[in-house]
Scaffold this motif. Structure first.
Motif, PDB file in Angstrom:
ATOM      1  N   GLY A   8      34.026  61.350  38.513  1.00  0.00           N
ATOM      2  CA  GLY A   8      33.029  60.785  37.621  1.00  0.00           C
ATOM      3  C   GLY A   8      33.106  59.286  37.464  1.00  0.00           C
ATOM      4  N   TYR A   9      34.220  58.677  37.839  1.00  0.00           N
ATOM      5  CA  TYR A   9      34.362  57.227  37.679  1.00  0.00           C
ATOM      6  C   TYR A   9      34.099  56.527  39.009  1.00  0.00           C
ATOM      7  CZ  TYR A   9      36.395  52.636  37.067  1.00  0.00           C
ATOM      8  OH  TYR A   9      36.589  51.288  37.030  1.00  0.00           O
ATOM      9  N   THR A  10      33.205  55.582  38.991  1.00  0.00           N
ATOM     10  CA  THR A  10      32.905  54.786  40.179  1.00  0.00           C
ATOM     11  C   THR A  10      33.308  53.344  39.912  1.00  0.00           C
ATOM     12  OG1 THR A  10      31.034  56.202  40.739  1.00  0.00           O
ATOM     13  CG2 THR A  10      31.134  54.027  41.790  1.00  0.00           C
ATOM     14  N   PRO A  11      34.317  52.839  40.601  1.00  0.00           N
ATOM     15  CA  PRO A  11      34.756  51.461  40.338  1.00  0.00           C
ATOM     16  C   PRO A  11      33.700  50.464  40.787  1.00  0.00           C
ATOM     17  CG  PRO A  11      35.858  52.344  42.271  1.00  0.00           C
ATOM     18  CD  PRO A  11      35.087  53.485  41.665  1.00  0.00           C
ATOM     19  N   PRO A  12      33.609  49.310  40.122  1.00  0.00           N
ATOM     20  CA  PRO A  12      32.643  48.291  40.541  1.00  0.00           C
ATOM     21  C   PRO A  12      33.008  47.727  41.900  1.00  0.00           C
ATOM     22  CG  PRO A  12      34.124  47.431  38.852  1.00  0.00           C
ATOM     23  CD  PRO A  12      34.409  48.888  38.966  1.00  0.00           C
ATOM     24  N   GLY A  13      31.989  47.299  42.636  1.00  0.00           N
ATOM     25  CA  GLY A  13      32.221  46.744  43.963  1.00  0.00           C
ATOM     26  C   GLY A  13      31.062  45.864  44.388  1.00  0.00           C
ATOM     27  N   VAL A  14      30.976  45.615  45.686  1.00  0.00           N
ATOM     28  CA  VAL A  14      29.958  44.723  46.224  1.00  0.00           C
ATOM     29  C   VAL A  14      28.554  45.239  45.929  1.00  0.00           C
ATOM     30  CG1 VAL A  14      29.069  43.683  48.347  1.00  0.00           C
ATOM     31  CG2 VAL A  14      31.526  43.944  48.035  1.00  0.00           C
ATOM     32  N   LEU A 182      32.199  27.781  45.231  1.00  0.00           N
ATOM     33  CA  LEU A 182      31.297  28.150  44.135  1.00  0.00           C
ATOM     34  C   LEU A 182      31.064  29.657  44.108  1.00  0.00           C
ATOM     35  CD1 LEU A 182      29.313  27.407  41.871  1.00  0.00           C
ATOM     36  CD2 LEU A 182      27.584  26.996  43.640  1.00  0.00           C
ATOM     37  N   PHE A 183      30.732  30.225  45.253  1.00  0.00           N
ATOM     38  CA  PHE A 183      30.456  31.661  45.324  1.00  0.00           C
ATOM     39  C   PHE A 183      31.671  32.492  44.928  1.00  0.00           C
ATOM     40  CE2 PHE A 183      31.497  35.152  48.274  1.00  0.00           C
ATOM     41  CZ  PHE A 183      30.688  36.151  47.741  1.00  0.00           C
ATOM     42  N   ALA A 184      32.840  32.173  45.491  1.00  0.00           N
ATOM     43  CA  ALA A 184      34.024  33.014  45.284  1.00  0.00           C
ATOM     44  C   ALA A 184      34.439  33.043  43.813  1.00  0.00           C
ATOM     45  CB  ALA A 184      35.172  32.503  46.148  1.00  0.00           C
ATOM     46  N   ASN A 185      34.377  31.901  43.143  1.00  0.00           N
ATOM     47  CA  ASN A 185      34.767  31.868  41.735  1.00  0.00           C
ATOM     48  C   ASN A 185      33.813  32.669  40.869  1.00  0.00           C
ATOM     49  OD1 ASN A 185      37.149  29.894  40.967  1.00  0.00           O
ATOM     50  ND2 ASN A 185      36.100  28.978  42.712  1.00  0.00           N
ATOM     51  N   MET A 186      32.509  32.543  41.115  1.00  0.00           N
ATOM     52  CA  MET A 186      31.556  33.277  40.297  1.00  0.00           C
ATOM     53  C   MET A 186      31.575  34.769  40.628  1.00  0.00           C
ATOM     54  SD  MET A 186      30.915  30.679  38.677  1.00  0.00           S
ATOM     55  CE  MET A 186      30.120  31.666  37.422  1.00  0.00           C
ATOM     56  N   PHE A 187      31.759  35.108  41.898  1.00  0.00           N
ATOM     57  CA  PHE A 187      31.840  36.513  42.301  1.00  0.00           C
ATOM     58  C   PHE A 187      33.067  37.174  41.682  1.00  0.00           C
ATOM     59  CE2 PHE A 187      33.372  39.861  45.088  1.00  0.00           C
ATOM     60  CZ  PHE A 187      32.229  40.593  45.370  1.00  0.00           C
ATOM     61  N   ALA A 188      34.229  36.522  41.811  1.00  0.00           N
ATOM     62  CA  ALA A 188      35.467  37.111  41.300  1.00  0.00           C
ATOM     63  C   ALA A 188      35.432  37.257  39.783  1.00  0.00           C
ATOM     64  CB  ALA A 188      36.655  36.245  41.722  1.00  0.00           C
ATOM     65  N   VAL A 195      35.043  45.211  35.931  1.00  0.00           N
ATOM     66  CA  VAL A 195      36.182  46.134  35.926  1.00  0.00           C
ATOM     67  C   VAL A 195      36.586  46.482  34.503  1.00  0.00           C
ATOM     68  CG1 VAL A 195      38.640  46.333  36.439  1.00  0.00           C
ATOM     69  CG2 VAL A 195      37.077  45.455  38.184  1.00  0.00           C
ATOM     70  N   PHE A 196      36.688  45.479  33.628  1.00  0.00           N
ATOM     71  CA  PHE A 196      37.111  45.726  32.248  1.00  0.00           C
ATOM     72  C   PHE A 196      36.039  46.481  31.461  1.00  0.00           C
ATOM     73  CE2 PHE A 196      40.112  42.254  33.147  1.00  0.00           C
ATOM     74  CZ  PHE A 196      41.277  42.827  32.649  1.00  0.00           C
ATOM     75  N   VAL A 197      34.771  46.141  31.673  1.00  0.00           N
ATOM     76  CA  VAL A 197      33.706  46.793  30.912  1.00  0.00           C
ATOM     77  C   VAL A 197      33.517  48.238  31.356  1.00  0.00           C
ATOM     78  CG1 VAL A 197      31.223  46.809  30.454  1.00  0.00           C
ATOM     79  CG2 VAL A 197      32.479  44.661  30.380  1.00  0.00           C
ATOM     80  N   ILE A 198      33.367  48.451  32.663  1.00  0.00           N
ATOM     81  CA  ILE A 198      33.118  49.802  33.165  1.00  0.00           C
ATOM     82  C   ILE A 198      34.346  50.687  32.977  1.00  0.00           C
ATOM     83  CG2 ILE A 198      32.572  51.166  35.215  1.00  0.00           C
ATOM     84  CD1 ILE A 198      30.913  48.812  36.210  1.00  0.00           C
TER      85      ILE A 198
END
Length: 257
Positions: A8-14, A182-188, A195-198
């Motif tokens: 039932g749990y789906t971890p966040p991803g791309v 820029l991308f990597a910092n905002m993506f991470a 991760v914390f919310v879900i």
């Protein structure tokens, strides 16, 4: 994160950074709409800031003058030197545009930082590349290529080695690292919040045991701490992007390499 027993749990991803097309199209997506909104917001903000200026500024005028002075003096004048004035509008507009797009990740109406989609980071980088190359040609004419590719004092027999290295550094590595940073910092940052919310929501609503539920509650509380931290990261990345843009323009218009 490993799914808990029972499924039932789906971890966040791309896949959480991919959005379907809107209005029956494939190309009008949530990040695109945000990019357009950010551009309009920046235009309206600075248009309003330039109206009805007074000798004794009110709070709104003081705030905008402080922001303008922060980029004008701390980035434009300090990095570009005496020739900074033609580029102040670019630097101020670029900083506020990147900042608004980054802060969309913390606004509950959007909850997604536009620049965590790498295509939009590349768009900003492409504009910067065109501008600092144009600035070089505008200042030095055709001699800009020699200045950019051949450092002063290098003997001619080293040109076959130096020219490819300088080309990669100036026209490939600079824009590549600018966009990836820029991308990597905002993506991470956005992925961490997901991760914390879900994960916290799942533990509180689906798990058995008081300790797991309490852990989920702490996870949700910490996600708000991370939201505040991401506000700072969004500001910092907008500032770094702007100051690196100024440095690249400075290297193009300066006399020495």
């Amino acid at each position: 994160m490993i799914p808990m027993e029972g499924g039932g749990y789906t971890p966040p991803g791309v896949e959480d950074f991919q959005f379907p097309g809107l209005f029956g199209t494939d190309w009008i997506t949530k990040p695109m709409v945000q990019a357009v909104i950010a551009a309009l917001v920046v235009i309206v903000i600075w248009w309003l800031a330039s109206r009805r200026l007074t000798t004794v500024p009110n709070k709104r005028q003081f705030l905008m003058e402080y922001l303008y002075g922060f980029i004008r003096n701390g980035v434009g004048r300090d990095v570009l030197g005496p020739g900074f004035r033609p580029y102040i509008g670019l630097l101020v507009g670029l900083f506020t545009y990147i900042l608004v797009n980054n802060w969309f990740g913390e606004l509950f109406l959007f909850m997604f930082p536009t620049m965590s989609n790498i295509g939009y980071a590349w768009g900003a980088v492409a504009m910067v590349l065109v501008i600092y190359v144009y600035a070089g040609f505008r200042t030095h004419g055709a001699g800009y290529l020699r200045k950019a590719l051949i450092p002063a004092g290098v003997p001619w027999y080293l040109y076959p080695i130096i020219v490819p290295v300088e080309f990669l550094s100036t026209f490939i590595t600079r824009p590549l690292t600018l966009g990836v940073r820029l991308f990597a910092n905002m993506f991470a940052g956005h992925l961490t919040i997901l991760v914390f919310v879900i994960g916290g929501t799942y533990l509180m609503t689906q798990s058995d045991g008081i300790f797991l539920k309490v852990g989920g509650g702490f996870s949700l509380i910490f996600s708000f701490v991370m939201l505040g931290f991401e506000l700072f990261i969004g500001f910092l990345q907008a500032y770094i992007f702007t100051i690196l843009t100024a440095q690249y323009i400075s290297s193009s218009i300066s006399e020495s390499h």
